[in-house]
Design a protein around this motif. Sequence first.
Motif, PDB file in Angstrom:
ATOM      1  N   ALA A 140       0.844  -1.187   0.000  1.00 38.12           N
ATOM      2  CA  ALA A 140       0.000   0.000   0.000  1.00 38.12           C
ATOM      3  C   ALA A 140       0.877   1.233   0.000  1.00 38.12           C
ATOM      4  O   ALA A 140       2.056   1.173   0.368  1.00 38.12           O
ATOM      5  CB  ALA A 140      -0.919  -0.002   1.217  1.00 38.12           C
ATOM      6  N   PHE A 141       0.309   2.360  -0.403  1.00 35.88           N
ATOM      7  CA  PHE A 141       1.071   3.605  -0.372  1.00 35.88           C
ATOM      8  C   PHE A 141       0.125   4.783  -0.264  1.00 35.88           C
ATOM      9  O   PHE A 141      -1.078   4.695  -0.545  1.00 35.88           O
ATOM     10  CB  PHE A 141       1.951   3.748  -1.621  1.00 35.88           C
ATOM     11  N   VAL A 142       0.638   5.920   0.142  1.00 37.37           N
ATOM     12  CA  VAL A 142      -0.097   7.180   0.152  1.00 37.37           C
ATOM     13  C   VAL A 142       0.916   8.310   0.053  1.00 37.37           C
ATOM     14  O   VAL A 142       2.027   8.203   0.579  1.00 37.37           O
ATOM     15  CB  VAL A 142      -0.972   7.309   1.419  1.00 37.37           C
ATOM     16  N   ASN A 143       0.544   9.370  -0.651  1.00 32.23           N
ATOM     17  CA  ASN A 143       1.445  10.520  -0.825  1.00 32.23           C
ATOM     18  C   ASN A 143       1.199  11.620   0.197  1.00 32.23           C
ATOM     19  O   ASN A 143       2.141  12.265   0.656  1.00 32.23           O
ATOM     20  CB  ASN A 143       1.303  11.105  -2.229  1.00 32.23           C
ATOM     21  N   ALA A 144      -0.064  11.843   0.529  1.00 33.36           N
ATOM     22  CA  ALA A 144      -0.399  12.884   1.499  1.00 33.36           C
ATOM     23  C   ALA A 144      -1.781  12.610   2.064  1.00 33.36           C
ATOM     24  O   ALA A 144      -2.602  11.924   1.442  1.00 33.36           O
ATOM     25  CB  ALA A 144      -0.334  14.272   0.866  1.00 33.36           C
ATOM     26  N   ILE A 145      -2.025  13.148   3.255  1.00 33.31           N
ATOM     27  CA  ILE A 145      -3.301  12.949   3.949  1.00 33.31           C
ATOM     28  C   ILE A 145      -3.763  14.289   4.530  1.00 33.31           C
ATOM     29  O   ILE A 145      -2.966  15.059   5.058  1.00 33.31           O
ATOM     30  CB  ILE A 145      -3.162  11.915   5.091  1.00 33.31           C
ATOM     31  N   GLU A 146      -5.073  14.528   4.428  1.00 31.83           N
ATOM     32  CA  GLU A 146      -5.698  15.674   5.083  1.00 31.83           C
ATOM     33  C   GLU A 146      -6.816  15.175   5.991  1.00 31.83           C
ATOM     34  O   GLU A 146      -7.653  14.379   5.567  1.00 31.83           O
ATOM     35  CB  GLU A 146      -6.284  16.646   4.063  1.00 31.83           C
ATOM     36  N   VAL A 147      -6.841  15.628   7.220  1.00 35.94           N
ATOM     37  CA  VAL A 147      -7.921  15.361   8.164  1.00 35.94           C
ATOM     38  C   VAL A 147      -8.344  16.706   8.730  1.00 35.94           C
ATOM     39  O   VAL A 147      -7.577  17.348   9.450  1.00 35.94           O
ATOM     40  CB  VAL A 147      -7.494  14.409   9.284  1.00 35.94           C
ATOM     41  N   ILE A 148      -9.566  17.152   8.391  1.00 35.43           N
ATOM     42  CA  ILE A 148     -10.005  18.506   8.711  1.00 35.43           C
ATOM     43  C   ILE A 148     -11.414  18.456   9.295  1.00 35.43           C
ATOM     44  O   ILE A 148     -12.301  17.808   8.723  1.00 35.43           O
ATOM     45  CB  ILE A 148     -10.004  19.396   7.452  1.00 35.43           C
ATOM     46  N   SER A 149     -11.652  19.135  10.402  1.00 36.58           N
ATOM     47  CA  SER A 149     -13.002  19.252  10.933  1.00 36.58           C
ATOM     48  C   SER A 149     -13.808  20.176  10.021  1.00 36.58           C
ATOM     49  O   SER A 149     -13.361  21.263   9.659  1.00 36.58           O
ATOM     50  CB  SER A 149     -12.979  19.780  12.369  1.00 36.58           C
ATOM     51  N   ALA A 150     -15.012  19.725   9.651  1.00 41.83           N
ATOM     52  CA  ALA A 150     -15.833  20.442   8.677  1.00 41.83           C
ATOM     53  C   ALA A 150     -16.775  21.414   9.380  1.00 41.83           C
ATOM     54  O   ALA A 150     -17.093  21.242  10.563  1.00 41.83           O
ATOM     55  CB  ALA A 150     -16.640  19.445   7.843  1.00 41.83           C
ATOM     56  N   PRO A 151     -17.239  22.443   8.671  1.00 40.40           N
ATOM     57  CA  PRO A 151     -18.258  23.327   9.246  1.00 40.40           C
ATOM     58  C   PRO A 151     -19.507  22.528   9.617  1.00 40.40           C
ATOM     59  O   PRO A 151     -19.867  21.563   8.943  1.00 40.40           O
ATOM     60  CB  PRO A 151     -18.562  24.310   8.109  1.00 40.40           C
ATOM     61  N   GLN A 152     -20.167  22.923  10.685  1.00 41.65           N
ATOM     62  CA  GLN A 152     -21.312  22.163  11.178  1.00 41.65           C
ATOM     63  C   GLN A 152     -22.450  22.098  10.159  1.00 41.65           C
ATOM     64  O   GLN A 152     -23.235  21.147  10.159  1.00 41.65           O
ATOM     65  CB  GLN A 152     -21.818  22.775  12.488  1.00 41.65           C
ATOM     66  N   ASP A 153     -22.563  23.097   9.312  1.00 42.46           N
ATOM     67  CA  ASP A 153     -23.680  23.127   8.371  1.00 42.46           C
ATOM     68  C   ASP A 153     -23.311  22.584   6.992  1.00 42.46           C
ATOM     69  O   ASP A 153     -24.096  22.718   6.057  1.00 42.46           O
ATOM     70  CB  ASP A 153     -24.226  24.549   8.232  1.00 42.46           C
ATOM     71  N   LEU A 154     -22.162  21.964   6.873  1.00 41.45           N
ATOM     72  CA  LEU A 154     -21.790  21.426   5.565  1.00 41.45           C
ATOM     73  C   LEU A 154     -22.718  20.282   5.158  1.00 41.45           C
ATOM     74  O   LEU A 154     -23.142  20.175   4.006  1.00 41.45           O
ATOM     75  CB  LEU A 154     -20.339  20.941   5.589  1.00 41.45           C
ATOM     76  N   ILE A 155     -23.030  19.408   6.111  1.00 40.30           N
ATOM     77  CA  ILE A 155     -24.017  18.345   5.898  1.00 40.30           C
ATOM     78  C   ILE A 155     -25.045  18.462   7.022  1.00 40.30           C
ATOM     79  O   ILE A 155     -24.722  18.228   8.191  1.00 40.30           O
ATOM     80  CB  ILE A 155     -23.374  16.942   5.910  1.00 40.30           C
ATOM     81  N   LEU A 156     -26.287  18.813   6.689  1.00 44.15           N
ATOM     82  CA  LEU A 156     -27.328  18.946   7.692  1.00 44.15           C
ATOM     83  C   LEU A 156     -28.095  17.636   7.863  1.00 44.15           C
ATOM     84  O   LEU A 156     -27.811  16.634   7.212  1.00 44.15           O
ATOM     85  CB  LEU A 156     -28.264  20.090   7.322  1.00 44.15           C
TER      86      LEU A 156
END
Length: 474
Positions: free
Chosen positions: A175-191
């Motif tokens: 397996a491999f990966v080049n980069a990872i992002e883990v970000i808390s989303a705005p509360q209203d992005l998915i209602l």
Amino acid sequence: METMLTRLRFSFFLVFVFTFYDLSSSFSPIDNYLVNSGASLDSTVDNRRFISDSSDSSNSHHLSSPETFSLCAGTLLPGLPQIYHTARVFKAPSKYVFDVKDPGMHMVRLHFHQFSSSKLNLRDSQFHVLVNGLVALTNFSGGNLVGPKVREYLLCVHSEKLEITFVPAERSKFAFVNAIEVISAPQDLILETAQSVNGDKVKPFEGLNQQAFEVVHRVTVGGAKVTPFNDTLWRTWVPDDDYMKSTEGSTRVYFAGRIKYQTHGASREVGPDNVYNSARLIQSKNASIPNVNLTWEFPVMEGYKYLVRMHFCDIASISLGLLFFNVYVNGHLAYKDFDPSAVTNYLLASPIYADFVIDADHSGFVSVSVGPSSKSMAYAVDAILNGVEIMKMNNSVGSLDGELPAESVLKCWPRRSAGILLPLIALVCLLLSLSAIIHRRNTNKVDSVPWSKLPVDVPEVSPKQGKQQLSSRV
């Protein structure tokens, strides 16, 4: 007027995109992990700093892997972001662990770019990826990629940790990966609520924000590509040209004014200005109403539900109350005689979006359409669309890619090679046999020693007395 607004809320789930435009305010996520996998140094992409995952560079995340190594590209392509010049390679199940300070919806982006070096060719990979028990990818292969690829997921995280696990499909694979992002989303992005469209039936779909999603398509309609640099959530929006079924009857429109985000609702991160200031529309240029719909088709995988998000912003009408049109999803009427100005408190250039949940059928496509309605007017705009997002929803076993749950995916990893195990068992049995023979010979030698009487100062104990003493000790 109040009756009209009430009917709109019940029959069509529209989310307002509010908060007036302010360059000084930008989204600042509490959880914001950017990982430059396999690199020894940090890299900056679009003014964002990706931290090296080497052990001595940062304690923002923890990498647990029994067999891993860094890989550098043999040839550096000009213009390619630095994060795609290195990769982290896994020869056994491995995971990144991130601390979650802000429970709720999170965005996870996995960056992949297959390159070759003198040591390894990433095209030979094949692996699975789990995100907090969600099956994100199965049998993923770098050989299927053309250029860098970003896989984006949205999921609700209630735990204190978020884990991303990479599992090679076989011992001969990796397996491999080049980069990872883990970000808390705005509360209203998915209602919580959307509208479920099933044939001619349109009804509320509850619990939307507890689902997991993979972003399959994100399209800006009528405009140019929107890059992460121009999006407050660092998203990419591609032009809609490849998805339009026909451009007949459509007109592109661009808007140079200010997009009017309103208060008391969703943040402007739902959609950036660069999506809302362009559109395709149907416009009546004489006394007749065009008899045409604009339709976009998006390839999808059968067997899943999809969240279809349509973005609207009336940047073309010369006055309020002139735009009425119908909205269709998968060929079914999702909303009739839609009047955007009635939803935006009678403001032009004020964006809104609508969420629909549909089941993908055997056609392999999800379609959206807009077209004139019975209330459309001559010499006016008769339909408009600014953007579309298509997101795959997790199935009943918690997977976005296949029918196996996370437990079964983990069990696919071979614990031990049978070819080595059998000779080891035979060797152990042989050693045990030899040990038994040697022990028996030693026992025979001990039995041949002449018997010796107990010392006279040790009292003799009868069998009955001995049994009583053991019982008393117990």
